[in-house]
Enzyme design. Structure first.
Site, PDB file in Angstrom:
ATOM      1  CE  LYS A 199      -4.045   1.788  -0.238  1.00 34.78           C
ATOM      2  NZ  LYS A 199      -4.853   1.549  -1.434  1.00 34.78           N
ATOM      3  CB  SER A 395      -7.821   2.023  -3.046  1.00 35.39           C
ATOM      4  OG  SER A 395      -6.453   1.718  -3.043  1.00 35.39           O
TER       5      SER A 395
END
Length: 598
Positions: A199, A395
């Site tokens: 991430k 996401s």
């Protein structure tokens, strides 16, 4: 003196307000007069349909912005936009239209925000291929074709290129801006937490370059995108994919003669050669200076009309742009606004199914959850939910997609990035440097936890990490439940890693490769409306004057303040950091905004 100054500044403000109001009134009047005097679009018989590609191809329906309104009123060129669906529908209609004899492409695609992505252009290319397969010729004239142009021109029958032109394609890269050094230099504190090794959304604020996990994921994604691009270019030029890459490595950019040699274009010619060919197909204009033609914008205005049905609709809802808390602006996916749109579709008895078109890098975790919940309520009401992924569906963009009955993606869709970050800015150091200090009294240990005037302690960051981990676990469970996967399997393919549409299909994150029309056809069949259902598009395009009237209605006495906002933004719609990172908890499921794929 004090009273005089108050009166003076009040009068000055009133004069400024009056000037703004008068300017807007006369601009509105001028625009209405122009609109009334403009002839209705006409499709000329035996004409060539001309598509000037110098537009931004966006997913959502197009409305007129304030900037375009002012440009039009002043007689300046308009850097316009076109919705992907209306464009592709228009091209397919033209294939069977007896008034249209050929299709001509010119210009170079414009990128504005999340528009003109390769996944959207793939659908444009497929529509052009369908036009060509109808037996009508497709031509193009180009000077400096970019990678996006070449991608679409691969579907064209005959490509002319100016002899002095240049192929403005040096290969595909993926880059981002890293502000870690800047933040350190100017004393802006940034503290981040994350769940997921890959991430990388917060890295741009704390690092000076890519982390190794981010580089690994980006490289793998880019290899998939590049191979799809090479295969597309090769198919349109009878060229081995590897040869084009070798030439780019050797020469950097290709001259027109080299493009001809490789088969990327069919003929080097000045514009008069194209003109003569078009006149041969459609005939000359009365003055002999041009050929019989119909512009794409005129054709879409004349031919692409809303359809009505007594049996019901498929509601196509466009989620394009960053996902933000609250209303958002037209280029964002504001949770409150989109929840209302989904609720309208859920409560409308004529809406039989929903297609969610996603072109978003994600954003606020809370906003994503609010949108997803409303979509699930629509499913519970018996309405099939189908997702069509555009260029980005990552996401938060994947979060809102996870429970769909079926997910379609393109091979060059960027998706996944199932991970969560917490990001917090503080201005303690830079404020101290300039003699600004803060002092606080509080009734609980962490009452000022979310304030930005000081850095958070290690204990406070651990509390934030707890929140991030909880949101991440919730994200994983939602994906597992929505996709019918084991939670541990989702954990293996999550970690914030980004995937191409091809990889996502193999991993079970999407169900099928295809575009928006494929998703609509599937939803129509599921709802009993057939594979060509009548559709209803949401949100409706918002033009400048509608925005202006909404501001007037909402603000009343403070109208002058709201009037000045759209005026001030006419010639520069800057995306301020605060408007993107507005999650109340500071927790986000988002891609780095700085990523650019060219």
């Amino acid at each position: 003196m004090k009273q005089f100054l108050k009166m003076f500044f009040a009068s000055l403000l009133a004069i400024c307000f009056a000037v703004v109001m008068c300017s807007l009134f006369f601009a509105l009047l001028l625009s209405m007069l122009i609109a009334m005097s403009e002839p209705q679009p006409v499709v000329k018989a035996n004409s060539v349909l001309v598509f000037d590609m110098s537009v931004a191809v966006q997913d959502r329906p197009v409305g007129q912005t304030g900037r375009e309104f002012i440009d039009q009123a002043m007689g300046m060129p308009i850097a316009g936009a076109v919705s992907m669906r209306s464009l592709t529908e228009g091209i397919r209609l033209a294939a069977t239209d007896s008034d249209i004899k050929a299709l001509l492409l010119k210009g170079s695609f414009r990128v504005d925000g999340y528009s003109s992505g390769f996944a959207a252009l793939r659908e444009v290319k497929e529509a052009i291929e369908a036009f060509s397969e109808s037996g009508k010729p497709v031509y193009a004239y180009t000077y400096y074709p970019t990678a996006r142009d070449l991608y679409v021109l691969s579907a064209v029958d005959t490509v002319y290129m100016n002899p002095e032109g240049l192929v403005a394609d040096t290969g595909m890269s993926m880059s981002g801006m890293y502000l870690g050094g800047f933040m350190d230099k100017y004393g802006i504190g940034v503290q981040v937490t994350r769940a997921g090794e890959y991430k990388a959304a917060a890295e741009s604020f704390v690092l000076e370059g890519m982390s190794e996990p981010a580089r690994e994921a980006n490289q793998a994604l880019l290899e998939d995108f590049w191979q799809e691009y090479l295969d597309t270019i090769a198919a349109g030029s009878d060229l081995e994919p590897g040869v084009y890459q070798e030439k780019l490595n050797e020469l950097g950019m290709l001259q027109a003669s080299e493009a001809l040699e490789l088969g990327l274009v069919d003929e080097l010619a000045h514009s008069h050669v194209l003109l003569e060919e078009m006149q041969r197909i459609s005939g000359e204009e009365e003055d002999g200076l041009s050929f019989t033609q119909t512009s794409m914008s005129a054709y879409l205005s004349a031919k692409v009309k809303p359809r009505y049905s007594s049996s019901g609709y498929v509601s196509v809802i466009y989620a394009e742009g960053p996902i933000v808390d609250g209303e958002g602006d037209p280029s964002e996916v504001g949770s409150d606004r989109f929840v209302r749109e989904i609720r309208k579709a859920r409560l409308d008895e004529d809406v039989k199914a929903i297609v969610l078109r996603v072109n978003s890098p994600g954003g606020s975790a809370l906003a994503s959850e609010m949108i997803q919940k409303e979509l699930r309520l629509a499913q519970e009401a018996g309405k099939p939910l189908v997702v069509s992924m555009g260029t980005y569906a990552a996401s938060g963009g994947y979060w809102i997609s996870a429970y769909a009955d079926r997910i379609f993606a393109q091979p060059n869709t960027l998706t996944g990035s199932i991970g969560v970050i917490g990001i917090f800015f503080n201005f303690e150091e830079i404020a101290g440097t300039h003699g600004v200090n803060f002092d606080t009294v509080k009734m609980t240990e962490h009452a000022d936890l979310m304030d930005s005037f000081r850095a958070k302690t290690e204990e406070e960051m651990s509390l934030v990490q707890r929140q991030v981990d909880m949101v991440y676990d919730s994200f994983l469970n939602k994906v597992a439940q929505g996709r019918g996967l084991d939670v541990e399997r989702v954990r293996e393919i999550a970690g914030g890693r980004i995937w191409s549409g091809v990889d996502a299909l193999d991993l079970g994150l999407v169900d099928e490769l295809g575009g928006l029309n494929d998703a609509i056809a599937f939803a129509g069949r599921e709802a009993g409306l057939g594979s060509e259902p009548t559709i209803q598009e949401r949100p409706e395009p918002v033009d400048f004057f509608k925005q202006l009237s909404e501001s007037l209605a909402k603000q009343g006495a403070s109208v002058n303040q709201e009037l000045l906002k759209p005026v001030a933004r006419l010639y520069g719609e800057l995306n301020e950091l605060g408007s993107r990172y507005n999650d109340p908890k500071g927790v986000y499921a988002i891609l780095p905004y700085e990523i650019e794929i060219d």
